[in-house]
Design an enzyme around this catalytic site. Structure first.
Site, PDB file in Angstrom:
ATOM      1  N   ASP A  41      -3.213   1.675   4.198  1.00 57.69           N
ATOM      2  CA  ASP A  41      -2.469   0.560   3.601  1.00 57.69           C
ATOM      3  C   ASP A  41      -1.316   1.128   2.781  1.00 57.69           C
ATOM      4  OD1 ASP A  41      -2.043  -2.272   2.990  1.00 57.69           O
ATOM      5  OD2 ASP A  41      -2.653  -1.787   0.959  1.00 57.69           O
ATOM      6  N   SER A  42      -0.342   0.271   2.492  1.00 57.28           N
ATOM      7  CA  SER A  42       0.764   0.697   1.635  1.00 57.28           C
ATOM      8  C   SER A  42       0.271   1.004   0.221  1.00 57.28           C
ATOM      9  CB  SER A  42       1.803  -0.426   1.562  1.00 57.28           C
ATOM     10  OG  SER A  42       1.195  -1.572   0.999  1.00 57.28           O
ATOM     11  N   TYR A  86       5.486  -2.475   0.571  1.00 51.29           N
ATOM     12  CA  TYR A  86       6.247  -2.434   1.829  1.00 51.29           C
ATOM     13  C   TYR A  86       6.905  -3.788   2.109  1.00 51.29           C
ATOM     14  CZ  TYR A  86       4.174   1.966   3.680  1.00 51.29           C
ATOM     15  OH  TYR A  86       3.799   3.258   3.922  1.00 51.29           O
ATOM     16  N   GLY A  87       6.339  -4.824   1.525  1.00 54.86           N
ATOM     17  CA  GLY A  87       6.697  -6.196   1.905  1.00 54.86           C
ATOM     18  C   GLY A  87       8.136  -6.576   1.643  1.00 54.86           C
ATOM     19  N   CYS A 108      -2.870  -3.193   6.867  1.00 56.26           N
ATOM     20  CA  CYS A 108      -1.699  -3.687   6.145  1.00 56.26           C
ATOM     21  C   CYS A 108      -0.962  -4.581   7.125  1.00 56.26           C
ATOM     22  CB  CYS A 108      -0.834  -2.492   5.730  1.00 56.26           C
ATOM     23  SG  CYS A 108       0.756  -2.941   5.029  1.00 56.26           S
ATOM     24  N   ASN A 109      -0.887  -5.852   6.797  1.00 52.71           N
ATOM     25  CA  ASN A 109      -0.224  -6.781   7.721  1.00 52.71           C
ATOM     26  C   ASN A 109       1.253  -6.468   7.858  1.00 52.71           C
ATOM     27  OD1 ASN A 109      -2.198  -9.257   8.273  1.00 52.71           O
ATOM     28  ND2 ASN A 109      -2.578  -8.397   6.264  1.00 52.71           N
ATOM     29  N   THR A 110       1.846  -6.012   6.746  1.00 49.25           N
ATOM     30  CA  THR A 110       3.283  -5.749   6.761  1.00 49.25           C
ATOM     31  C   THR A 110       3.591  -4.642   7.764  1.00 49.25           C
ATOM     32  OG1 THR A 110       3.315  -6.402   4.452  1.00 49.25           O
ATOM     33  CG2 THR A 110       5.249  -5.226   5.274  1.00 49.25           C
ATOM     34  N   GLU A 118      -0.985  -4.480  -7.696  1.00 45.53           N
ATOM     35  CA  GLU A 118      -0.913  -3.014  -7.812  1.00 45.53           C
ATOM     36  C   GLU A 118      -0.823  -2.595  -9.286  1.00 45.53           C
ATOM     37  OE1 GLU A 118      -0.792  -0.342  -5.426  1.00 45.53           O
ATOM     38  OE2 GLU A 118      -1.429  -1.761  -3.889  1.00 45.53           O
ATOM     39  N   CYS A 175      -2.310 -10.906   4.154  1.00 49.93           N
ATOM     40  CA  CYS A 175      -1.988  -9.672   3.432  1.00 49.93           C
ATOM     41  C   CYS A 175      -3.305  -9.165   2.864  1.00 49.93           C
ATOM     42  CB  CYS A 175      -1.000  -9.962   2.304  1.00 49.93           C
ATOM     43  SG  CYS A 175      -0.742  -8.563   1.183  1.00 49.93           S
ATOM     44  N   THR A 176      -3.571  -7.882   3.057  1.00 47.75           N
ATOM     45  CA  THR A 176      -4.900  -7.376   2.677  1.00 47.75           C
ATOM     46  C   THR A 176      -5.110  -7.341   1.162  1.00 47.75           C
ATOM     47  OG1 THR A 176      -4.016  -5.150   2.964  1.00 47.75           O
ATOM     48  CG2 THR A 176      -5.341  -6.054   4.767  1.00 47.75           C
ATOM     49  N   HIS A 177      -4.055  -7.538   0.395  1.00 51.23           N
ATOM     50  CA  HIS A 177      -4.253  -7.642  -1.062  1.00 51.23           C
ATOM     51  C   HIS A 177      -4.843  -9.002  -1.455  1.00 51.23           C
ATOM     52  CE1 HIS A 177      -1.544  -4.166  -1.197  1.00 51.23           C
ATOM     53  NE2 HIS A 177      -1.780  -4.049  -2.491  1.00 51.23           N
TER      54      HIS A 177
HETATM   55  N1  DGL Z   1      -1.353  -5.160   1.767  1.00 53.34           N
HETATM   56  C1  DGL Z   1      -0.254  -5.137   2.636  1.00 53.34           C
HETATM   57  C2  DGL Z   1      -0.259  -6.263   3.629  1.00 53.34           C
HETATM   58  O1  DGL Z   1      -1.297  -6.576   4.098  1.00 53.34           O
HETATM   59  C3  DGL Z   1       1.085  -4.798   2.150  1.00 53.34           C
HETATM   60  C4  DGL Z   1       1.624  -5.217   0.930  1.00 53.34           C
HETATM   61  C5  DGL Z   1       2.928  -4.566   0.606  1.00 53.34           C
HETATM   62  O2  DGL Z   1       2.979  -3.327   0.541  1.00 53.34           O
HETATM   63  O3  DGL Z   1       3.893  -5.311   0.380  1.00 53.34           O
HETATM   64  O4  DGL Z   1       0.720  -6.836   3.980  1.00 53.34           O
END
Ligand code: DGL
Length: 270
Positions: A7-8, A39-40, A70-72, A162, A194-196
């Site tokens: 993940d990011s 990353y988003g 990480c979906n992004t 974060e 988004c995994t967060h």
């Molecule tokens: N947790 C990540 C996702 O699923 C990325 C979040 C990010 O880095 O912006 O998209």
């Protein structure tokens, strides 16, 4: 034997936790690119360069199979990686497909033509880069017809998580849900893309109301990984040791991860 989870930042720990609960004997290498999160808000080339640099380091640590949790990165880089970058003896899988298969009530790997499904109005909450990629709508169109997707780019939520600022994260989620509801007053389902976001699942559910089915990825991805490894047992790779690796400051990342998962997590530097 180790499977990599990338993940990011810290978000992929929600997936790691679900995988570890389901397959407690499977060694897992978690890699967080915390030095470059989020990353988003980056463009697709930047996300591709950062993701490939991290996944290459995971291959070096003995992973033959890496889950892009990480979906992004799944939305902006995965297809390009699979088309020309991933070595033939390695596999890189994303987190979109298990979610869409659950939403469209498909069995894993069912590649039959798109068909009508029960849900018609779906809210997607994701990072700005994931929303801009339209990858979710593209994958959904392969499997379902007649589904109206309204996407809400949830700026700021990943940064707040974060930083460990859950009060700010909750306030942002509520305002993003309000913004979505102005565009789509009655979604039947909501995707936490988004995994967060599973960390805030209760807040999403509360803000959306009890009638909205909230789909969160961690358990779906764990179940589909379990199925994949049963079909491809050799893909568990060479590494035998579980570890947590970060491009960020290991001490600081360990502290935030421990707070995030509510158990002691010790990161090492990349
Ligand atoms: N947790 C990540 C996702 O699923 C990325 C979040 C990010 O880095 O912006 O998209």
């Amino acid at each position: 034997m180790a499977v990599g989870i990338f993940d990011s930042g810290l978000g992929g720990l929600t997936v790691l936790d679900a995988v570890a609960k389901r397959m407690p004997d499977l060694p897992l290498v978690y890699f967080g690119d915390n030095a470059h999160t989020p990353y988003g808000v980056r463009d697709a080339d930047d996300i591709y360069d950062l993701t490939t640099a991290s996944v290459a380091k995971m291959f070096e640590r003995g992973c033959d199979l890496v889950i892009i949790a990480c979906n992004t990165a799944s939305a902006a880089a995965l297809r390009r990686m699979q088309e020309g970058w991933v070595p033939s003896d390695k596999r890189v899988l994303g987190v979109f497909v298990p979610l869409i298969e659950a939403l469209t009530e498909r069995q894993w790997g069912d590649n039959s033509p798109p068909r009508e499904v029960a849900v018609k109005h779906v809210a997607l909450f994701a990072t700005p880069a994931t929303v801009a990629s339209r990858a979710f709508q593209r994958e959904l169109a392969f499997r379902a017809i007649g589904v109206d997707v309204e996407a809400q780019a949830c700026g700021g939520v990943v940064d707040a998580i974060e930083e460990g600022d859950m009060i700010l994260a909750e306030a942002l989620v509520r305002s993003h849900v309000d913004a979505l509801k102005r565009k789509m007053p009655r979604p039947e389902a909501a995707i936490l893309g988004c995994t967060h976001y599973p960390l805030l699942e209760e807040v999403f559910q509360d803000a959306l109301g009890p009638d909205v089915a909230v789909y969160s990825q961690a358990n779906l991805v764990a179940a589909s990984l379990d199925d994949y490894l049963r079909r491809h047992p050799a893909m568990t790779g060479q590494g035998a040791e579980s570890m947590f690796v970060t491009t960020g400051n290991p001490k600081r990342v360990s502290q935030n991860a421990t707070q995030f998962l509510r158990r002691r997590i010790e990161f090492v530097g990349a």
